[in-house]
Design a protein around this motif. Structure first.
Motif, PDB file in Angstrom:
ATOM      1  N   MET A   8       0.829  -1.209   0.000  1.00 20.63           N
ATOM      2  CA  MET A   8       0.000   0.000   0.000  1.00 20.63           C
ATOM      3  C   MET A   8       0.862   1.258   0.000  1.00 20.63           C
ATOM      4  O   MET A   8       0.531   2.246  -0.658  1.00 20.63           O
ATOM      5  N   LYS A   9       1.983   1.234   0.726  1.00 20.85           N
ATOM      6  CA  LYS A   9       2.881   2.382   0.741  1.00 20.85           C
ATOM      7  C   LYS A   9       3.489   2.631  -0.636  1.00 20.85           C
ATOM      8  O   LYS A   9       3.709   3.775  -1.047  1.00 20.85           O
ATOM      9  N   MET A  10       3.762   1.549  -1.357  1.00 22.22           N
ATOM     10  CA  MET A  10       4.431   1.653  -2.649  1.00 22.22           C
ATOM     11  C   MET A  10       3.468   1.914  -3.812  1.00 22.22           C
ATOM     12  O   MET A  10       3.908   2.187  -4.928  1.00 22.22           O
ATOM     13  N   ALA A  11       2.176   1.827  -3.568  1.00 23.04           N
ATOM     14  CA  ALA A  11       1.197   2.031  -4.645  1.00 23.04           C
ATOM     15  C   ALA A  11       1.337   3.436  -5.222  1.00 23.04           C
ATOM     16  O   ALA A  11       1.351   4.424  -4.476  1.00 23.04           O
ATOM     17  N   PRO A  12       1.448   3.573  -6.539  1.00 25.85           N
ATOM     18  CA  PRO A  12       1.587   4.904  -7.159  1.00 25.85           C
ATOM     19  C   PRO A  12       0.391   5.796  -6.849  1.00 25.85           C
ATOM     20  O   PRO A  12      -0.756   5.336  -6.836  1.00 25.85           O
ATOM     21  N   LYS A  13       0.655   7.068  -6.604  1.00 27.92           N
ATOM     22  CA  LYS A  13      -0.420   8.012  -6.317  1.00 27.92           C
ATOM     23  C   LYS A  13      -1.399   8.106  -7.486  1.00 27.92           C
ATOM     24  O   LYS A  13      -2.594   8.330  -7.293  1.00 27.92           O
ATOM     25  N   ALA A  14      -0.881   7.918  -8.695  1.00 23.83           N
ATOM     26  CA  ALA A  14      -1.747   7.999  -9.876  1.00 23.83           C
ATOM     27  C   ALA A  14      -2.806   6.908  -9.869  1.00 23.83           C
ATOM     28  O   ALA A  14      -3.937   7.123 -10.332  1.00 23.83           O
ATOM     29  N   VAL A  15      -2.455   5.748  -9.336  1.00 30.00           N
ATOM     30  CA  VAL A  15      -3.416   4.644  -9.259  1.00 30.00           C
ATOM     31  C   VAL A  15      -4.522   4.980  -8.275  1.00 30.00           C
ATOM     32  O   VAL A  15      -5.720   4.801  -8.552  1.00 30.00           O
ATOM     33  N   ASN A  16      -4.136   5.483  -7.094  1.00 28.72           N
ATOM     34  CA  ASN A  16      -5.132   5.875  -6.085  1.00 28.72           C
ATOM     35  C   ASN A  16      -6.051   6.965  -6.617  1.00 28.72           C
ATOM     36  O   ASN A  16      -7.267   6.950  -6.385  1.00 28.72           O
ATOM     37  N   ARG A  17      -5.461   7.920  -7.345  1.00 30.81           N
ATOM     38  CA  ARG A  17      -6.273   9.020  -7.879  1.00 30.81           C
ATOM     39  C   ARG A  17      -7.268   8.512  -8.908  1.00 30.81           C
ATOM     40  O   ARG A  17      -8.424   8.937  -8.931  1.00 30.81           O
ATOM     41  N   LYS A  18      -6.833   7.593  -9.771  1.00 30.74           N
ATOM     42  CA  LYS A  18      -7.715   7.055 -10.801  1.00 30.74           C
ATOM     43  C   LYS A  18      -8.884   6.305 -10.173  1.00 30.74           C
ATOM     44  O   LYS A  18     -10.037   6.454 -10.599  1.00 30.74           O
ATOM     45  N   GLN A  19      -8.603   5.486  -9.148  1.00 30.80           N
ATOM     46  CA  GLN A  19      -9.669   4.735  -8.480  1.00 30.80           C
ATOM     47  C   GLN A  19     -10.656   5.675  -7.798  1.00 30.80           C
ATOM     48  O   GLN A  19     -11.873   5.461  -7.840  1.00 30.80           O
ATOM     49  N   THR A  20     -10.116   6.720  -7.169  1.00 28.86           N
ATOM     50  CA  THR A  20     -10.979   7.692  -6.487  1.00 28.86           C
ATOM     51  C   THR A  20     -11.797   8.475  -7.499  1.00 28.86           C
ATOM     52  O   THR A  20     -12.976   8.791  -7.258  1.00 28.86           O
ATOM     53  N   GLU A  21     -11.193   8.790  -8.643  1.00 33.49           N
ATOM     54  CA  GLU A  21     -11.900   9.510  -9.695  1.00 33.49           C
ATOM     55  C   GLU A  21     -13.121   8.723 -10.183  1.00 33.49           C
ATOM     56  O   GLU A  21     -14.207   9.280 -10.377  1.00 33.49           O
ATOM     57  N   GLN A  22     -12.954   7.429 -10.360  1.00 38.00           N
ATOM     58  CA  GLN A  22     -14.066   6.587 -10.801  1.00 38.00           C
ATOM     59  C   GLN A  22     -15.186   6.585  -9.758  1.00 38.00           C
ATOM     60  O   GLN A  22     -16.367   6.610 -10.111  1.00 38.00           O
ATOM     61  N   LEU A  23     -14.806   6.579  -8.482  1.00 40.60           N
ATOM     62  CA  LEU A  23     -15.793   6.567  -7.408  1.00 40.60           C
ATOM     63  C   LEU A  23     -16.565   7.878  -7.342  1.00 40.60           C
ATOM     64  O   LEU A  23     -17.772   7.897  -7.088  1.00 40.60           O
ATOM     65  N   PHE A  24     -15.875   8.986  -7.596  1.00 35.68           N
ATOM     66  CA  PHE A  24     -16.494  10.296  -7.435  1.00 35.68           C
ATOM     67  C   PHE A  24     -17.229  10.792  -8.686  1.00 35.68           C
ATOM     68  O   PHE A  24     -17.897  11.832  -8.642  1.00 35.68           O
ATOM     69  N   THR A  25     -17.110  10.101  -9.793  1.00 32.50           N
ATOM     70  CA  THR A  25     -17.758  10.545 -11.031  1.00 32.50           C
ATOM     71  C   THR A  25     -19.224  10.131 -11.057  1.00 32.50           C
ATOM     72  O   THR A  25     -19.552   8.953 -10.933  1.00 32.50           O
ATOM     73  N   LEU A  26     -20.103  11.109 -11.236  1.00 33.19           N
ATOM     74  CA  LEU A  26     -21.537  10.831 -11.308  1.00 33.19           C
ATOM     75  C   LEU A  26     -21.907  10.340 -12.704  1.00 33.19           C
ATOM     76  O   LEU A  26     -21.290  10.714 -13.698  1.00 33.19           O
ATOM     77  N   ALA A  27     -22.955   9.538 -12.748  1.00 28.67           N
ATOM     78  CA  ALA A  27     -23.432   9.014 -14.025  1.00 28.67           C
ATOM     79  C   ALA A  27     -24.062  10.118 -14.854  1.00 28.67           C
ATOM     80  O   ALA A  27     -24.653  11.067 -14.323  1.00 28.67           O
ATOM     81  N   ARG A  28     -23.931   9.990 -16.165  1.00 30.47           N
ATOM     82  CA  ARG A  28     -24.618  10.893 -17.081  1.00 30.47           C
ATOM     83  C   ARG A  28     -25.965  10.277 -17.434  1.00 30.47           C
ATOM     84  O   ARG A  28     -26.038   9.146 -17.894  1.00 30.47           O
ATOM     85  N   ILE A  29     -27.014  11.028 -17.264  1.00 30.37           N
ATOM     86  CA  ILE A  29     -28.366  10.514 -17.506  1.00 30.37           C
ATOM     87  C   ILE A  29     -28.808  10.862 -18.924  1.00 30.37           C
ATOM     88  O   ILE A  29     -28.749  12.028 -19.314  1.00 30.37           O
TER      89      ILE A  29
END
Length: 376
Positions: free
Chosen positions: A355-376
């Motif tokens: 977890m310490k070695m996980a790239p910040k870009a990976v964490n950001r991408k996963q969080t981005e997917q979680l925070f993106t609302l669906a387009r209706i």
């Protein structure tokens, strides 16, 4: 057309507000005799706050809670293992993540309703379809309904009566949730910290000045049905002194205990003019802090669908739009809970290193997917 919502929790009330703003007629039925500021805290993540921004509730909720700009996973001594910096998402979506008392949020939402009546002391006991209508039975009372939204939680009566083949899963973890009158050190004021130990963990966050919401989880053994609330401090005695101080500052009547249970992902959320929402449709373990947030997303999507189509068609579209993301949260949260409760020291060391070695870009991408609302 009147839309009846079963349950005046966060998902049910947010749905009522969203539908009301679309000009639709709504009734809400709640089993509790009154809406009281009880319960523990809740984190309204960026995705949930985007919905509340669309519903023009952003400011009132921000004023009622505490902004969180960092989510940290640490060891038992609060040394960082992983960190998600939320500043990028705050700037991108123009909202903050808010920690707030669940009861306070519920009251804020109830106060926003204008034409919708909340029928308290209405515990649903049965629902029967009859000639295109639905008969709702509430402990001696009977109500005829055209459209029903089941927002009645993990143990949804609507789901149990009308949707067969659903089952819950027990994670074999016991959870304590508490509210402490406690003055956190300033360094933690705008952070959510979750400390991972050996088959247990402890999280805390400020929800208001001198008010701290905390939660603690411990793996249950086969011979152990429950723990003693009065001994929580001893169960986490190997954690940093701050953890013990927070527990000690909490009155016993402010501690709530529950098993960690979710709903095994199910493929059907709607039938004719009945639809499930929130935990009734996709209850997740609390390991991602997304249970209520996903219900809030449901409210937004469902209101958009109902404003532009007949109920059955709207419910079909709602399910199509929301199911993949909601189920991904359920599955990821379940796996995360297992990962957090490792007991083998070698596996714990490997997990922490990875977890310490996980790239910040990976964490950001996963969080981005979680925070993106669906387009209706």
């Amino acid at each position: 057309m009147t839309i009846d919502i079963i349950g005046a929790g966060i998902g049910g009330l947010t749905t009522a507000i969203a539908l009301e703003k679309k000009g639709l007629k709504v009734r809400v039925f709640e089993q509790s005799p009154e809406l009281k500021p009880i319960g523990a805290g809740i984190i309204l993540a960026n995705n949930a706050m985007q919905v509340y921004s669309k519903l023009e509730l952003k400011e009132v909720i921000e004023q009622s809670g505490n902004a969180i700009s960092s989510i940290n996973i640490t060891n038992a001594n609060l040394k960082p293992i992983s960190k998600v910096d939320l500043a990028y998402f705050e700037q991108k979506h123009k909202v903050q993540n808010i920690a707030i008392h669940r009861g306070k949020l519920q009251q804020v939402l109830a106060d926003q309703l204008r034409s919708t009546k909340i029928y308290l002391n209405h515990k649903l006991t049965d629902i029967i379809q009859n000639n295109g209508q639905y008969q709702l039975f509430f402990d001696g009372k009977e109500v005829s309904s055209q459209v029903v939204i089941g927002a009645d939680g993990l143990n949804s009566v609507v789901r149990q009566k009308l949707f067969a083949g659903n089952s819950t899963r027990n994670a074999n973890q016991l959870c304590w949730r508490g509210i402490a009158n406690f003055d956190l050190p300033k360094t933690y004021t705008n952070e959510l910290n979750e400390a991972w130990g050996k088959a247990d963990r402890f999280g805390f966050v400020q929800i208001a000045p001198k008010k701290v919401y905390w939660y603690a989880l411990k793996t249950k053994k086969a011979s152990m049905n429950e723990f003693d609330n009065a001994k929580i401090g001893t169960y986490f005695s190997n954690y940093t002194p701050l953890v013990k101080d927070i527990i000690a500052a909490t009155q016993q009547d402010q501690i709530h205990t529950s098993d960690i249970i979710d709903l095994k992902p199910t493929a059907i959320w709607h039938k004719d003019n009945v639809c499930l929402l929130g935990d009734a449709a996709h209850a997740a373990t609390p390991n991602m802090g997304q249970g209520a947030c996903q219900a809030i997303e449901d409210a937004y999507v469902l209101s958009e669908c109902l404003a532009n189509g007949l109920p059955n068609q709207a419910f079909q579209k709602f399910q199509k739009v929301r199911m993949n993301k909601a189920h991904q949260v359920v599955k990821t949260s379940w796996r995360l809970g297992k990962l957090a409760h490792l007991s083998n020291p070698f596996l714990i060391a490997f997990r922490n290193f990875a977890m310490k070695m996980a790239p910040k870009a990976v964490n950001r991408k996963q969080t981005e997917q979680l925070f993106t609302l669906a387009r209706i």
